[in-house]
Design an enzyme around this catalytic site. Sequence first.
Site, mmCIF file in Angstrom:
data_model
loop_
_atom_site.group_PDB
_atom_site.id
_atom_site.type_symbol
_atom_site.label_atom_id
_atom_site.label_comp_id
_atom_site.label_asym_id
_atom_site.label_seq_id
_atom_site.Cartn_x
_atom_site.Cartn_y
_atom_site.Cartn_z
ATOM 1 N N HIS A 148 2.235 0.482 -5.921
ATOM 2 C CA HIS A 148 1.163 -0.270 -5.042
ATOM 3 C C HIS A 148 0.633 -1.422 -5.733
ATOM 4 O O HIS A 148 0.383 -2.543 -5.626
ATOM 5 C CB HIS A 148 0.315 0.579 -4.139
ATOM 6 C CG HIS A 148 -0.261 -0.301 -3.173
ATOM 7 N ND1 HIS A 148 0.321 -0.508 -2.067
ATOM 8 C CD2 HIS A 148 -1.517 -0.862 -2.895
ATOM 9 C CE1 HIS A 148 -0.322 -1.432 -1.310
ATOM 10 N NE2 HIS A 148 -1.648 -1.761 -1.945
ATOM 11 N N TYR A 184 0.194 -5.875 -6.086
ATOM 12 C CA TYR A 184 -1.011 -6.684 -6.182
ATOM 13 C C TYR A 184 -0.728 -7.796 -7.613
ATOM 14 O O TYR A 184 -1.368 -8.766 -7.592
ATOM 15 C CB TYR A 184 -2.462 -5.880 -6.184
ATOM 16 C CG TYR A 184 -2.759 -5.591 -4.787
ATOM 17 C CD1 TYR A 184 -3.388 -6.611 -4.157
ATOM 18 C CD2 TYR A 184 -2.451 -4.373 -4.376
ATOM 19 C CE1 TYR A 184 -3.920 -6.136 -2.795
ATOM 20 C CE2 TYR A 184 -2.960 -3.891 -2.893
ATOM 21 C CZ TYR A 184 -3.521 -5.167 -2.070
ATOM 22 O OH TYR A 184 -3.811 -4.675 -1.008
ATOM 23 N N PHE A 197 7.272 -6.646 3.920
ATOM 24 C CA PHE A 197 7.136 -7.347 2.554
ATOM 25 C C PHE A 197 7.903 -8.444 2.290
ATOM 26 O O PHE A 197 7.869 -9.231 1.376
ATOM 27 C CB PHE A 197 7.218 -6.248 1.359
ATOM 28 C CG PHE A 197 8.707 -5.649 1.251
ATOM 29 C CD1 PHE A 197 9.826 -6.436 0.951
ATOM 30 C CD2 PHE A 197 9.013 -4.352 1.578
ATOM 31 C CE1 PHE A 197 10.862 -5.739 0.660
ATOM 32 C CE2 PHE A 197 10.051 -3.717 1.593
ATOM 33 C CZ PHE A 197 11.290 -4.387 1.119
ATOM 34 N N HIS A 198 8.696 -8.879 3.505
ATOM 35 C CA HIS A 198 9.277 -10.131 3.154
ATOM 36 C C HIS A 198 8.379 -11.200 3.823
ATOM 37 O O HIS A 198 8.477 -12.420 3.292
ATOM 38 C CB HIS A 198 10.667 -10.135 4.178
ATOM 39 C CG HIS A 198 11.718 -9.849 3.164
ATOM 40 N ND1 HIS A 198 11.867 -8.472 3.113
ATOM 41 C CD2 HIS A 198 12.662 -10.627 2.399
ATOM 42 C CE1 HIS A 198 13.155 -8.243 2.355
ATOM 43 N NE2 HIS A 198 13.648 -9.676 2.148
ATOM 44 N N ARG A 203 15.616 1.047 7.348
ATOM 45 C CA ARG A 203 15.548 0.184 6.204
ATOM 46 C C ARG A 203 16.793 0.528 5.462
ATOM 47 O O ARG A 203 17.194 1.920 5.380
ATOM 48 C CB ARG A 203 14.417 -0.030 5.575
ATOM 49 C CG ARG A 203 14.051 1.318 4.861
ATOM 50 C CD ARG A 203 12.748 1.121 4.190
ATOM 51 N NE ARG A 203 12.590 0.128 2.866
ATOM 52 C CZ ARG A 203 11.492 0.216 1.923
ATOM 53 N NH1 ARG A 203 10.674 1.108 1.988
ATOM 54 N NH2 ARG A 203 11.631 -0.509 1.024
ATOM 55 N N ARG A 204 17.256 0.004 4.310
ATOM 56 C CA ARG A 204 18.119 0.133 3.295
ATOM 57 C C ARG A 204 19.313 1.034 3.751
ATOM 58 O O ARG A 204 19.673 1.895 3.249
ATOM 59 C CB ARG A 204 17.284 1.324 2.100
ATOM 60 C CG ARG A 204 16.022 0.645 1.756
ATOM 61 C CD ARG A 204 15.498 1.757 0.818
ATOM 62 N NE ARG A 204 15.057 1.141 -0.238
ATOM 63 C CZ ARG A 204 14.409 1.484 -1.222
ATOM 64 N NH1 ARG A 204 14.271 3.058 -1.376
ATOM 65 N NH2 ARG A 204 14.098 0.830 -2.164
#
Lengths: 562, 46, 167
Positions: free
Chosen positions: A232, A236, A384-385, A448-449
Site C-alpha cells: 500500500h 503512495y 488503479f488505472h 481481474r487478472r
Amino acid sequence: MAIEKLETYQDERLPLVITKQESRLYMSFIYVAFIALLIGGLMGLLQVLVRSGHFTLPAGIDYYQVLTVHGVILALVLTTFFIIGFQFALMGKTVGISDRQRRLGWLSFWTMTIGTAITATTILLGKASVLYTFYAPLQAHPAFYIGLTLVIVGSWIAAFVNFHQLAVWKKKHPGEKSPLLAFMVCINMAMWLICSIGVAVSVLFHIIPWSLGWIPSINVLLSRTLFWYFGHPLVYFWLLPAYMAWYAIIPKIIGGKIFSDALARLSFVLFLFFSIPVGLHHQLTEPGLDSTWKFIQVVLTLMVVIPSLMTAFSMFATFEITGRKKGYGGLFGWLKHLPWKDVRFVAPFVGMLAFIPGGAGGIINASHQMNSLVHNTIWVTGHFHLTVATTVVLTFFGVAYWLIPHLTGRTLTKSINNLGLVQTYLWAIGMTIMSAAMHIQGLLGGPRRSNFSDYGGTEQAAEWGWYQLAQAIGGSILFIAIILMVYIVAKLAFFAPKGEEEFPIAEEEENAEPTPMWLENWKLWIAITIALILFAYTVPIMDVIQNAPPGSPPFDWPIGNS
Amino acid sequence: MSAKEKKVHHDKEPDLRGTLASVSLVGLFIVITWVGAFTLFLSRGF
Amino acid sequence: MHIHKFEKYWLIAGIGGLIVFLVILGFGAFYLGTHPQSHGIVIDPENIEANEAFKKENLGLHEIGDGKYVLNVVASAFNYDLGVDEDGKPVKHIQIPKDSKVLIQATTPDVIHGFNIAGTNANMMVEPGYISSMEVTFKKPGEYTLVCNEYCGTGHHLMYATVEVVE
C-alpha cells in the site's frame, strides 16, 4: 500592480543550475522509464485484445506471462525509475548534489537497471509468470526475486543520497527551513525505505531461500502480510511525486504562488504516518487475519484520506487565488484564467480530475465488509488505472514536457506542446472508456487478472464480454497515446531546437506566514510512523506466526514451469 | 499603495468561495458513490 | 500555522463524513456480524481430508435441515471440486433453493485461489493452510458463475462452476 511584483520576486537561493554531468544521471532514469512505458504499453494492448475474445496470442505466448511483464514493467520499473530520476532532479535543483553523491546516484541507477534486466530476462524466458505481486506458494525462478531485490536496493541507495543531500544543505543553512521540494522528496524516500524493508525481509529471508530449496516450506500468510505492508505505501510512493508537482510546480506554471508551504508539508507528514499501517485493507477477504485488526487498519486507511482532502483544497485555492489576482471574479470565473493550451498544466490537471473518481473508488475498496463487493474483480483494475495510470502517469508526463528539454538543453516548442495536448486528450478518452468498463464489469462480478474465458457459457460471462470489448477499444486508444508519448519524449530528448527550458518551481507569497519550524522535526515524525506501524502490525503478525498452519512447499507447475 | 495598506489587504483571508464550492462538489461525489456502492452491497444481502 | 476558514469547514465536513462511513461499517461488522470472512481455522494443506468437511464424500452441497445447507469446496489448480453425482461424474452445477442459508467452506491443497459467486457478496480468498467460510443467503433467483478471482496459474480462467438459485 500586485501582479508585477509577484512575478519579479525571486528567492536569491534559487534556482541552482543543473550541470551536464548531473543531467546525464537524471536522464538515464527517465530513458529507462519511457522504454518501460513502450514495452509495458504493448503488453497492455495485447491483454485487452485477448480479453476481447477476438485475438489469440501468437507463438504460444502465455497470457499470464504478458500480464506479468505489464505489471512488473509499469507498476515497478516505469514508476520507480521516473520517480527517482525526477526526485534527483528536484534535489539537484533545490539543494544541490556533490560529485560523490552523483557517483552514488550512478551506483543506484546501475543496481536498479541490472536488477530490472535480470527480472525481465526471467519473465521473458517464461520462468516467472507469477504476476507482479508474486504471491507464494506460486514459485518463480529465484533470479526473478533476486532481480527485484536489486531494484529495491538500488532505490535505497538513491534514498540515502537524497537524505545526505538535504543534510549537507541544512548544515550550510543553519536555522533555515529546508526547500519545500527537498523536504517532500525526503519524506517520500523515508516512507519508501520504511515500507520496502518489509518486502525485502520477506524476499531475502523467506522467499529466495525457499525458491532455492534451502528451506522446505513457507508461511504463505506471513509473506502476503509483509507484501501488503509494502504494497500500500508503494501506491503512495507513486502518488507523492505527483503531489510534489501539484503543490510546488503547477502554481508556477499557472503564474501563481504556493497556497501554503506549511499545509503542504503537513500533508506530506500525514502521508508518512498513515501510508504504511494500512496494508491489511488489501487482505480483507482473507481467512487467517483477525477481523478486529482488519477494522483497525480500515480506520487508519480512512485517515490517509485526510491529507488528500487537504491537497484538493490547496489545488482549488491556488487556481482561485491566482485567477482572482488576474481579475477573474465570480464563483467559478477563475477557471477561465488557467492555461488550457499549456500541456505542462493540462496533463497534470487531467490527472487531478481522475483522482476524484479514483479516490472515491479507493474509499469504497477499503470499506471493510463492502470490500467483498469488489475484491479481485476487475473494478480494482479500473481503480488503479485511474489512480496510478492516469493521475500519477499524466502528472509525470506533465513533468516530462519541461524536465526533459531542461536537462537536454532543448525547448518545448509550440508544436510539441500541441502534440502533448492531443496525447493528453487521447489518454483521457481511452482511459475513461477502459476504466469505466472495468468498474462496471467488476460490480457485475467479472474477475481481474484472467485470460479470456466464457466460463462454460454462462449469461454473466456473456454480459462481461461486452465490457471487455469496450476495454479493448479504450486500451487501443491508450496504446496510440503511448506511441505518441514515446515519440514526444524522443523528440524532446534528441531533436527539439536547442535552447533553455524553464525548471518551474513555485515560490511562496512575498508576505506569506512563516512555516513553523516544528514541521522539520524529522526524529519525531519517524518515531510516530514507527509507533503507528508497531501498533497496527505487532498483534496481527504475532498471530500469523503463532497460529500458523503447516507451511507450503514451492509450486512451479501451475505457472507452466516444471 | 502604502506598505500599511498592503499589509492590511494581505492579512485578510483570500476569497475562496469558488474553492469551497468546488471541494463541496468533490465531497458530494464521494458520498454519492459510497452510498451507491453500499446500497448495492446491502441489496446483495448475506 | 494559518488555516483558511473554508479549509477548516472542508476538513471538518470531510473527517465527519469519514467517521460516518466508519460508524456505519463498524455497526454492520461488530453489531450485525457482517465482517468480511475470517475465522483463522487452520488445516494441513497436504492432508485436507483429515478435516471431516473436505472428505471426498462430503464435498458439494448438503442439506442439514430447516432450509439450511453446507457447501464444501476444494479449490485446486485449476478446478473446483464440488463432489460427484450419482453417475460418478464431477459436479459442475449446483442448485440452491432461494432464501436458504448456505454455509460455504472452502480450502486448497496447493496455491492461493479465489472464490467468488459473481454478482453476490460471496467473495473470499482461499489460501493453503486455512479454511475460508461464510454464511450466505441467496435472495435473487438466477444462474451465477462461480469464478476463481485470484491468479493461480496458466489455467486460472478455466476454473469455474455454476450456481443456480431456484424458486
